[in-house]
Every structure is written in C-alpha cells, then in structure tokens.
Design an enzyme around this catalytic site. Structure first.
Site, PDB file in Angstrom:
ATOM      1  N   GLY A   9      57.500  78.461 -37.558  1.00 27.64           N
ATOM      2  CA  GLY A   9      57.118  78.298 -36.148  1.00 27.64           C
ATOM      3  C   GLY A   9      56.562  79.584 -35.569  1.00 27.64           C
ATOM      4  O   GLY A   9      56.950  80.012 -34.475  1.00 27.64           O
ATOM      5  N   ALA A  10      55.609  80.186 -36.306  1.00 28.07           N
ATOM      6  CA  ALA A  10      55.053  81.483 -35.870  1.00 28.07           C
ATOM      7  C   ALA A  10      53.797  81.318 -35.021  1.00 28.07           C
ATOM      8  O   ALA A  10      53.168  82.314 -34.660  1.00 28.07           O
ATOM      9  CB  ALA A  10      54.765  82.352 -37.086  1.00 28.07           C
ATOM     10  N   ALA A  12      53.592  80.253 -31.962  1.00 28.98           N
ATOM     11  CA  ALA A  12      53.824  80.383 -30.514  1.00 28.98           C
ATOM     12  C   ALA A  12      55.183  81.024 -30.275  1.00 28.98           C
ATOM     13  O   ALA A  12      55.983  81.188 -31.205  1.00 28.98           O
ATOM     14  CB  ALA A  12      53.785  78.999 -29.855  1.00 28.98           C
ATOM     15  N   GLY A  13      55.404  81.385 -29.018  1.00 28.41           N
ATOM     16  CA  GLY A  13      56.733  81.750 -28.527  1.00 28.41           C
ATOM     17  C   GLY A  13      57.502  82.767 -29.358  1.00 28.41           C
ATOM     18  O   GLY A  13      56.974  83.824 -29.740  1.00 28.41           O
ATOM     19  N   VAL A  61      57.473  71.081 -40.910  1.00 29.02           N
ATOM     20  CA  VAL A  61      58.811  71.246 -41.503  1.00 29.02           C
ATOM     21  C   VAL A  61      59.560  69.929 -41.656  1.00 29.02           C
ATOM     22  O   VAL A  61      60.539  69.850 -42.393  1.00 29.02           O
ATOM     23  CB  VAL A  61      59.729  72.241 -40.738  1.00 29.02           C
ATOM     24  N   TYR A 153      69.097  66.901 -28.017  1.00 23.86           N
ATOM     25  CA  TYR A 153      68.699  68.299 -28.278  1.00 23.86           C
ATOM     26  C   TYR A 153      69.954  69.149 -28.471  1.00 23.86           C
ATOM     27  O   TYR A 153      70.036  69.939 -29.422  1.00 23.86           O
ATOM     28  CB  TYR A 153      67.835  68.844 -27.133  1.00 23.86           C
ATOM     29  N   GLY A 184      69.450  81.613 -24.005  1.00 24.91           N
ATOM     30  CA  GLY A 184      69.334  80.762 -22.826  1.00 24.91           C
ATOM     31  C   GLY A 184      67.850  80.540 -22.563  1.00 24.91           C
ATOM     32  O   GLY A 184      67.054  80.454 -23.497  1.00 24.91           O
ATOM     33  N   PHE A 190      58.065  76.066 -24.909  1.00 26.38           N
ATOM     34  CA  PHE A 190      59.195  75.155 -25.086  1.00 26.38           C
ATOM     35  C   PHE A 190      59.255  74.036 -24.031  1.00 26.38           C
ATOM     36  O   PHE A 190      59.363  72.855 -24.379  1.00 26.38           O
ATOM     37  CB  PHE A 190      60.496  75.984 -25.075  1.00 26.38           C
TER      38      PHE A 190
HETATM   39  P1  NDP Z   1      57.562  77.176 -28.700  1.00 23.69           P
HETATM   40  O1  NDP Z   1      57.291  75.746 -28.353  1.00 23.69           O
HETATM   41  O2  NDP Z   1      56.827  78.233 -27.950  1.00 23.69           O
HETATM   42  O3  NDP Z   1      57.336  77.399 -30.271  1.00 23.69           O
HETATM   43  C1  NDP Z   1      57.862  76.484 -31.207  1.00 23.69           C
HETATM   44  C2  NDP Z   1      57.341  76.791 -32.591  1.00 23.69           C
HETATM   45  O4  NDP Z   1      57.909  75.818 -33.495  1.00 23.69           O
HETATM   46  C3  NDP Z   1      55.839  76.672 -32.681  1.00 23.69           C
HETATM   47  O5  NDP Z   1      55.328  77.714 -33.478  1.00 23.69           O
HETATM   48  C4  NDP Z   1      55.625  75.337 -33.391  1.00 23.69           C
HETATM   49  O6  NDP Z   1      54.468  75.401 -34.219  1.00 23.69           O
HETATM   50  C5  NDP Z   1      56.866  75.254 -34.283  1.00 23.69           C
HETATM   51  N1  NDP Z   1      57.152  73.882 -34.658  1.00 23.69           N
HETATM   52  C6  NDP Z   1      57.581  72.872 -33.854  1.00 23.69           C
HETATM   53  N2  NDP Z   1      57.648  71.730 -34.551  1.00 23.69           N
HETATM   54  C7  NDP Z   1      57.251  72.016 -35.827  1.00 23.69           C
HETATM   55  C8  NDP Z   1      57.108  71.266 -37.012  1.00 23.69           C
HETATM   56  N3  NDP Z   1      57.382  69.945 -37.039  1.00 23.69           N
HETATM   57  N4  NDP Z   1      56.673  71.874 -38.137  1.00 23.69           N
HETATM   58  C9  NDP Z   1      56.403  73.191 -38.123  1.00 23.69           C
HETATM   59  N5  NDP Z   1      56.529  73.980 -37.038  1.00 23.69           N
HETATM   60  C10 NDP Z   1      56.946  73.390 -35.896  1.00 23.69           C
HETATM   61  O7  NDP Z   1      59.151  77.342 -28.521  1.00 23.69           O
HETATM   62  P2  NDP Z   1      60.115  78.614 -28.620  1.00 23.69           P
HETATM   63  O8  NDP Z   1      59.436  79.764 -29.228  1.00 23.69           O
HETATM   64  O9  NDP Z   1      60.774  78.762 -27.315  1.00 23.69           O
HETATM   65  O10 NDP Z   1      61.207  78.017 -29.616  1.00 23.69           O
HETATM   66  C11 NDP Z   1      61.528  78.595 -30.875  1.00 23.69           C
HETATM   67  C12 NDP Z   1      62.953  78.216 -31.226  1.00 23.69           C
HETATM   68  O11 NDP Z   1      63.849  78.756 -30.258  1.00 23.69           O
HETATM   69  C13 NDP Z   1      63.213  76.707 -31.262  1.00 23.69           C
HETATM   70  O12 NDP Z   1      64.076  76.423 -32.346  1.00 23.69           O
HETATM   71  C14 NDP Z   1      63.914  76.453 -29.929  1.00 23.69           C
HETATM   72  O13 NDP Z   1      64.746  75.329 -29.980  1.00 23.69           O
HETATM   73  C15 NDP Z   1      64.707  77.744 -29.779  1.00 23.69           C
HETATM   74  N6  NDP Z   1      65.124  78.068 -28.431  1.00 23.69           N
HETATM   75  C16 NDP Z   1      64.213  78.158 -27.401  1.00 23.69           C
HETATM   76  C17 NDP Z   1      64.649  78.467 -26.128  1.00 23.69           C
HETATM   77  C18 NDP Z   1      63.742  78.500 -24.956  1.00 23.69           C
HETATM   78  O14 NDP Z   1      64.232  78.450 -23.802  1.00 23.69           O
HETATM   79  N7  NDP Z   1      62.433  78.623 -25.120  1.00 23.69           N
HETATM   80  C19 NDP Z   1      66.068  78.762 -25.858  1.00 23.69           C
HETATM   81  C20 NDP Z   1      66.915  78.613 -27.000  1.00 23.69           C
HETATM   82  C21 NDP Z   1      66.452  78.309 -28.224  1.00 23.69           C
HETATM   83  P3  NDP Z   1      53.354  74.250 -34.356  1.00 23.69           P
HETATM   84  O15 NDP Z   1      53.389  73.436 -33.093  1.00 23.69           O
HETATM   85  O16 NDP Z   1      52.072  75.005 -34.569  1.00 23.69           O
HETATM   86  O17 NDP Z   1      53.770  73.487 -35.570  1.00 23.69           O
HETATM   87  C1  8X3 Z   2      66.597  75.943 -24.922  1.00 24.72           C
HETATM   88  C2  8X3 Z   2      67.579  76.287 -23.856  1.00 24.72           C
HETATM   89  O1  8X3 Z   2      69.064  75.288 -22.028  1.00 24.72           O
HETATM   90  O2  8X3 Z   2      66.711  74.585 -22.110  1.00 24.72           O
HETATM   91  O3  8X3 Z   2      67.252  75.749 -26.123  1.00 24.72           O
HETATM   92  O4  8X3 Z   2      68.282  73.774 -23.716  1.00 24.72           O
HETATM   93  S1  8X3 Z   2      67.931  74.900 -22.900  1.00 24.72           S
END
Ligand code: NDP
Ligand code: 8X3
Length: 252
Positions: A9-10, A12-13, A61, A153, A184, A190
């Site tokens: 998941g590189a 974005a984010g 994935v 989730y 958090g 996301f």
């Molecule tokens: P983003 O949506 O910005 O990034 C998510 C990444 O996951 C993207 O690179 C996306 O790539 C990849 N991804 C999603 N689905 C698939 C798939 N089926 N196959 C391959 N890659 C996938 O979210 P975040 O950076 O915020 O999230 C990263 C992690 O952190 C997640 O596990 C999330 O649950 C967790 N998290 C996020 C929080 C938040 O508030 N943002 C808080 C707590 C945890 P692509 O779409 O190109 O496949």
């Molecule tokens: C993302 C944090 O609180 O939106 O995992 O579920 S929350």
C-alpha cells in the site's frame, strides 16, 4: 549490506510516507499497491532523491495467486527483506450491522486480514531463511476499541492485533521482530475511501482539530524499525493530541 523494506500500500498515505522515510534512511525498497502509475512515479522520485534501488510490484493483496506470483517472481536478492510493513488496508462504509453492505465487509476482511496473511506467510519464510527480519503491522485504534457503526472495520483491526500477537509468538524462535502500530485519526485518502469518494464527508472527519499526517506515523514506524537488535516494540498506539479515544476528539 544495504537493507531492504517491503511496503504494501505504498501508493498513498502512510505507505507512501514510509517509502520516503525508509529511502531517506538508505533502504532499498519493494513497493506494492494496485495503482501502478503511482508506484512508477514514486520509484523514480525516490531513486533520484536518495539513490536507492526500488522494485515495484502492482497487485491486489486480496488475490492470493497475484500475491504469490508477484512475490515469488522477485529476484533472489530482493527476498532478503529486513522490514515488512503490512500497511495496505481500508475501511468501506460506516453503517449499523443490520444495514451493512456485505460487499464492503468482504472487501475489508479480504484486504485487512487475508491480504496481510498472504503477504506475511511468504515474507516470514524468507526472513526465517535469512535469520533476521521485522514485521510491522498497521492496526488502528479501531483494533483496540469498537465504535458506533465501526463493526466490521473494527473487527478486521482487532484481527490484526491478534495476528500481531500470534506472529510475535510463532516467530520468536527465529529472532524475527513483530510490531503493531495503532494510529488514531490520520488525514490520508482513508476517509475518502471509507465514504467512496465523497470528499466533503471525508473532510468533515478532520474538522476542528489537527489530525495526524502520514509522515507522523512513518517517522514512528522508522523509530520502531531502528531500535537496537535486542529491543522489540510489540505494540504502539499513536494519536493526535486532540484525540483521546476513537470517539473522544476535542474539536474547536
Ligand atoms: P490510504 O487510503 O491513504 O492508503 C491505503 C493504501 O492501501 C493505498 O496505497 C492502497 O493502494 C492500498 N490498498 C488498499 N487496498 C488494497 C488492495 N486490495 N491491494 C493492494 N493495496 C491496497 O490509507 P492510509 O494510508 O491511511 O492507511 C494505511 C493503513 O493504515 C491501513 O491499513 C489503514 O487501515 C491504517 N490506518 C489508517 C488510519 C487513518 O486514520 N488514516 C488510522 C489507523 C490505521 P491502491 O489503492 O493503489 O491499491
Ligand atoms: C482508522 C481510525 O478511528 O477512523 O483506522 O477507525 S478510525
């Protein structure tokens, strides 16, 4: 020898921010995600800025065959992975259980639990063979608490918490470190993904307080990955200062 990190998941984010931080620290990187164009651009940028080697793998994935084919297909030198960041994940929908969209449930379960398992199954064996490694799993505050309409989730992130503990126990004899990072609110794509492209609704999630940004989490992951060999951080919760629990956010 230059170390290698594999980041899922590189595109974005948090995953993208981790790619920048680990490249800055001199790691060669295997970057994965579905959006190949983004992986290509990121690889070019990191290679130019930090002069590190980057391998990109575009796969979903959730698809076990794609995971196996892509990872197995890597040249042997790339299988000496030092750090695996199991980051790919998402939330879809925010509805009570009785109205939940079953397709969304399957997407979350298949990505956050099964996808993480497919990747970990393969990479942990590489780490066992090379006698070292560190697996860093992205959980969430949703893996520590359950909140209104968070049902599935939250369940997937509780599963990540359990799997993190299980991996830590199973990989102990092999000297492999295992860590879960539980953030958090982090402002990334996301919430846009959770609300299926509704940018306005997504923006409201972060109204009136300063959320974490992806860089905050990436720097924390780097801290965890850069501890001395005898130190493992099992579990770490990182929150915005304005957020105490999943639902207690102080908004001005
Ligand atoms: P983003 O949506 O910005 O990034 C998510 C990444 O996951 C993207 O690179 C996306 O790539 C990849 N991804 C999603 N689905 C698939 C798939 N089926 N196959 C391959 N890659 C996938 O979210 P975040 O950076 O915020 O999230 C990263 C992690 O952190 C997640 O596990 C999330 O649950 C967790 N998290 C996020 C929080 C938040 O508030 N943002 C808080 C707590 C945890 P692509 O779409 O190109 O496949
Ligand atoms: C993302 C944090 O609180 O939106 O995992 O579920 S929350």
């Amino acid at each position: 020898m230059t170390k290698i990190a594999l980041i899922t998941g590189a595109t974005a984010g948090i995953g993208e921010a981790c790619a920048h931080v680990f490249a800055r620290e001199g790691y060669n990187l295997i970057l994965t995600g579905r959006r190949e164009d983004r992986l290509e651009k990121l690889a070019e940028q990191l290679n130019e800025t930090y002069n590190v080697e980057i391998a990109i793998l575009s796969f979903d994935v959730r698809n076990r065959e794609q995971v196996i084919e892509n990872l197995e297909g890597l040249p042997e030198k790339w299988k000496l992975v030092d750090v695996l960041i199991n980051n790919a994940g998402l939330s879809q929908g925010l509805d009570p259980i009785q109205n939940g969209n079953v397709d969304d449930w399957e997407t979350m379960i298949d990505t956050n639990i099964k996808g993480l398992l497919y990747v970990s199954r393969m990479v942990s064996n590489w780490m066992i063979a090379s006698g070292r490694g560190h697996i860093i799993n992205l959980g969430s505050i949703a893996g520590k608490e359950v909140y209104l309409n968070g049902n599935v989730y939250c369940a997937t992130k509780h599963a990540v918490d359990a799997l993190n503990k299980g991996m830590r126990i199973d990989l102990l004899p092999h000297g492999i470190k295992v860590t879960a990072i539980h953030p958090g609110a982090v402002e990334t794509e996301f919430s846009e993904v959770r609300f299926k492209g509704d940018k306005e609704r997504a923006k409201k999630v972060y109204d009136g307080f300063e959320p974490l940004v992806a860089q905050d989490v990436a720097e924390t992951i780097w801290f965890v990955a850069s501890r001395p060999a005898h130190v493992n951080i099992n579990d770490l919760v990182i929150m915005p200062t304005a957020q105490a629990t999943a639902v207690n956010i102080y908004r001005k």
